[in-house]
Design a protein around this motif. Structure first.
Motif, PDB file in Angstrom:
ATOM      1  N   PRO A  81       0.848  -1.198   0.000  1.00 22.33           N
ATOM      2  CA  PRO A  81       0.000   0.000   0.000  1.00 22.33           C
ATOM      3  C   PRO A  81       0.887   1.253   0.000  1.00 22.33           C
ATOM      4  O   PRO A  81       1.902   1.275   0.692  1.00 22.33           O
TER       5      PRO A  81
ATOM      6  N   GLU B 153      -0.650 -11.963   2.735  1.00 25.90           N
ATOM      7  CA  GLU B 153      -1.436 -13.169   2.978  1.00 25.90           C
ATOM      8  C   GLU B 153      -1.216 -14.220   1.900  1.00 25.90           C
ATOM      9  O   GLU B 153      -1.267 -15.419   2.174  1.00 25.90           O
TER      10      GLU B 153
ATOM     11  N   ARG C 193       4.737   3.984  15.710  1.00 30.71           N
ATOM     12  CA  ARG C 193       4.869   3.333  14.408  1.00 30.71           C
ATOM     13  C   ARG C 193       6.010   2.328  14.419  1.00 30.71           C
ATOM     14  O   ARG C 193       5.883   1.221  13.899  1.00 30.71           O
TER      15      ARG C 193
ATOM     16  N   ALA D 107      -4.775   1.321   6.248  1.00 27.66           N
ATOM     17  CA  ALA D 107      -4.217   1.397   4.895  1.00 27.66           C
ATOM     18  C   ALA D 107      -3.993   0.016   4.305  1.00 27.66           C
ATOM     19  O   ALA D 107      -3.813  -0.144   3.103  1.00 27.66           O
ATOM     20  N   LEU D 108      -3.969  -0.996   5.153  1.00 28.21           N
ATOM     21  CA  LEU D 108      -3.755  -2.356   4.662  1.00 28.21           C
ATOM     22  C   LEU D 108      -5.021  -2.938   4.050  1.00 28.21           C
ATOM     23  O   LEU D 108      -4.955  -3.915   3.301  1.00 28.21           O
TER      24      LEU D 108
ATOM     25  N   VAL E  48      -5.542  -5.033   0.875  1.00 26.00           N
ATOM     26  CA  VAL E  48      -4.245  -5.484   0.381  1.00 26.00           C
ATOM     27  C   VAL E  48      -3.807  -6.744   1.127  1.00 26.00           C
ATOM     28  O   VAL E  48      -3.542  -7.784   0.541  1.00 26.00           O
ATOM     29  N   THR E  49      -3.759  -6.633   2.436  1.00 23.70           N
ATOM     30  CA  THR E  49      -3.369  -7.784   3.240  1.00 23.70           C
ATOM     31  C   THR E  49      -3.848  -7.570   4.670  1.00 23.70           C
ATOM     32  O   THR E  49      -4.349  -6.495   5.010  1.00 23.70           O
ATOM     33  N   ARG E  50      -3.736  -8.605   5.485  1.00 16.08           N
ATOM     34  CA  ARG E  50      -3.943  -8.442   6.922  1.00 16.08           C
ATOM     35  C   ARG E  50      -2.654  -8.845   7.603  1.00 16.08           C
ATOM     36  O   ARG E  50      -1.823  -9.526   7.000  1.00 16.08           O
TER      37      ARG E  50
ATOM     38  N   TRP F 180      -5.257  -1.397  13.273  1.00 12.45           N
ATOM     39  CA  TRP F 180      -5.506  -0.886  14.616  1.00 12.45           C
ATOM     40  C   TRP F 180      -5.575   0.633  14.537  1.00 12.45           C
ATOM     41  O   TRP F 180      -4.668   1.272  14.010  1.00 12.45           O
TER      42      TRP F 180
ATOM     43  N   LYS G  78      -2.561   2.818  15.473  1.00 13.69           N
ATOM     44  CA  LYS G  78      -1.482   2.837  14.488  1.00 13.69           C
ATOM     45  C   LYS G  78      -1.850   3.668  13.276  1.00 13.69           C
ATOM     46  O   LYS G  78      -1.024   4.386  12.725  1.00 13.69           O
TER      47      LYS G  78
ATOM     48  N   LEU H  18       0.212   6.776  11.548  1.00  8.55           N
ATOM     49  CA  LEU H  18       0.629   6.812  10.148  1.00  8.55           C
ATOM     50  C   LEU H  18       0.014   8.026   9.434  1.00  8.55           C
ATOM     51  O   LEU H  18       0.697   8.729   8.699  1.00  8.55           O
TER      52      LEU H  18
END
Lengths: 340, 138
Positions: free
Chosen positions: A120, A150, A246, B12-13, B16-18, B38, B41, B45
């Protein structure tokens, strides 16, 4: 080379280096390898706050050992050699990777994430210590198993060269690596090296001299947090806290996350060695992980602008102090454990 | 952290993915589970990106006022700092700092400009003609 798919099983992990190392060792026959075991054997748990150094305009803190060390340390304990190659020429690097695939050898690659197309865009900073496995080639694209994703993905030849030759701090220089000499590991040997890796982590966190490393480093950060608001003003101080969160919780870094990972390692270590003390100490790391997350929530309230008084910064700092003492006590317990 | 406490916030994920997290199941044993994100977070960001946008904005203003050259602006736009830019261009950091000065920038040869343009993924004209009045999108 039109189509070549090597029989590599994609695994998803919390952290990329663990993932590549675990996946490659499993591929070479060490089926028992798990991410927590790799992280523990590689003594991945750590803390350092480097003063005066700025990363993306914020403080430089890290919750893990140097990139590459986890795999190297764990391999050394297991009697495995990690073959590593870096390149000055892009052409050589390109040919070497192709050759390894032709030889049927899935390899780990160090890459920069700025030009990684499947990430992303919000995550694409100039961070150069990401790791992935290349396990084949199809229609001119590399088949990629990226442990934070994943599912498997792919990269064009151009993109692959770009990310392998990202520049700046920790530049990968085409870095390719794979384990050699992987032999079966006996249970006794595994038990022995588990204790050894635990002592190593205890040393790293308790005994490295200086105020910025290990549990003392966490206290160092706490002292800085108390000063930031006055020194930098509320806005910048809030951004600094954001940076800590972060570094702590983002994908592939993980302070809280790494404490849970270490707790999971101690749980597995207790099963493998039959030592119930390890299970008890595992709970302490769960506690530390929970507190790291609570501290992130607290810092979050500040950078969201809901709170922004000196006393809120103090509270965050106090939580860090508390974490430092929990981890200090836990590592002291670990240091006392007699191995075989 | 217990399995049922694992946050599943939008981030933002998403799509796309976890990400994998280690959590305790009902029997108190560690298992891995997937999280979509979360909020705490995400906010960190988002703030970091707000800060970046502000820095780019500031850089563009400085170019407009003739305080710095476009090299500085595009460095900020591409999220670089001196060490990253030095890595990509092969120029020393102090050389780049000189190129930040509009007066020095004007005298740069086309071959040097070409190196910058390639790294910033723009044309030489775009680099030369950037005046801080129109912003390239981040």
């Amino acid at each position: 080379m039109e189509k070549l798919i090597l029989p590599y099983n994609h695994i998803q992990t919390a952290h990329c280096e663990n993932g590549v190392a675990t996946g490659l060792l499993r591929h070479h026959g060490l089926e028992f390898m798990t991410e927590p075991l790799m992280f523990g054997l590689g003594s991945g748990i750590f803390y350092i706050h480097i003063p005066y150094l700025m990363v993306n305009g914020g403080p430089a803190v890290s919750y893990r050992s140097m990139p590459g060390w986890i795999f190297s340390r764990a391999s050394k304990l297991l009697g495995i050699k990690v073959n590593r190659k870096k390149f000055s020429s892009e052409k050589e690097a390109y040919e070497y990777l192709n050759k390894q695939i032709k030889l049927g050898n899935p390899v780990g690659c160090q890459v920069g994430v700025f030009n990684l197309p499947y990430f992303p865009s919000e995550y694409r900073f100039h961070f150069n210590a990401h790791n992935l496995v290349v396990y084949g080639k199809e229609n001119g694209n590399y088949l990629v198993s990226d442990p934070v994703m994943e599912t498997v993905t792919s990269l064009s030849e151009d993109d692959m060269l770009k990310v392998r030759f990202a520049k700046g701090p920790l530049a990968p220089k085409g870095h390719v690596y794979y384990p050699e000499n992987v032999k079966p590991v006996s249970k006794e040997h595994l038990q022995k090296v588990i204790y050894k890796s635990i002592r190593r982590s205890a040393f790293d966190m308790l005994s490295i001299p200086g105020p910025i490393v290990g549990v003392d480093g966490i206290r160092y950060t706490a002292r800085q947090v108390r000063k930031w608001r006055e020194k930098l003003g509320p806005r910048k101080a809030g951004l600094y806290l954001g940076q800590i969160v972060r570094m702590q919780e983002e994908i592939g870094t993980g302070g809280g996350g790494f404490r849970f990972l270490y707790a999971a390692f101690l749980e597995q270590a207790s099963e493998i060695t039959g030592n119930t003390k390890l299970l008890k100490i595992s709970d302490e790391f769960t506690k530390a992980g929970d507190l790291w997350r609570a501290s992130a929530v607290n810092m979050g309230r500040i950078y969201k602008g809901r709170l922004n008084d000196q006393k809120d910064f103090n509270e965050s700092a106090n939580m860090l102090d508390e974490i430092a003492e929990i981890e200090r006590a836990a590592f002291k317990e670990l240091r006392k454990i007699k191995g075989i | 952290m217990k399995k049922e406490e694992l946050p599943q916030d939008h981030s933002a994920l998403s799509g796309v993915t976890r990400e994998v997290c280690y959590v305790k199941d009902a029997n108190g044993k560690y298992v891995s589970d997937l999280s979509t994100g979360w909020e705490v977070k995400k906010q960190a960001l988002d703030n970091a990106w707000d800060d970046i946008k502000e820095r780019v904005e500031e850089a563009s203003l400085k170019v407009r006022n003739g305080e710095v050259s476009p090299v500085f602006y595009f460095m900020e736009l591409k999220l670089m700092d001196l060490s990253v830019l030095s890595g990509y261009t092969g120029f020393w950091k102090w050389t780049i700092k000189r190129h930040f000065k509009p007066s020095v920038f004007k005298t740069l040869s086309d071959s040097k400009l070409k190196i910058y343009a390639k790294v910033f993924d723009i044309s030489i004209e775009e680099l030369k003609n950037f005046n801080g009045k129109t912003n390239s999108s981040l």
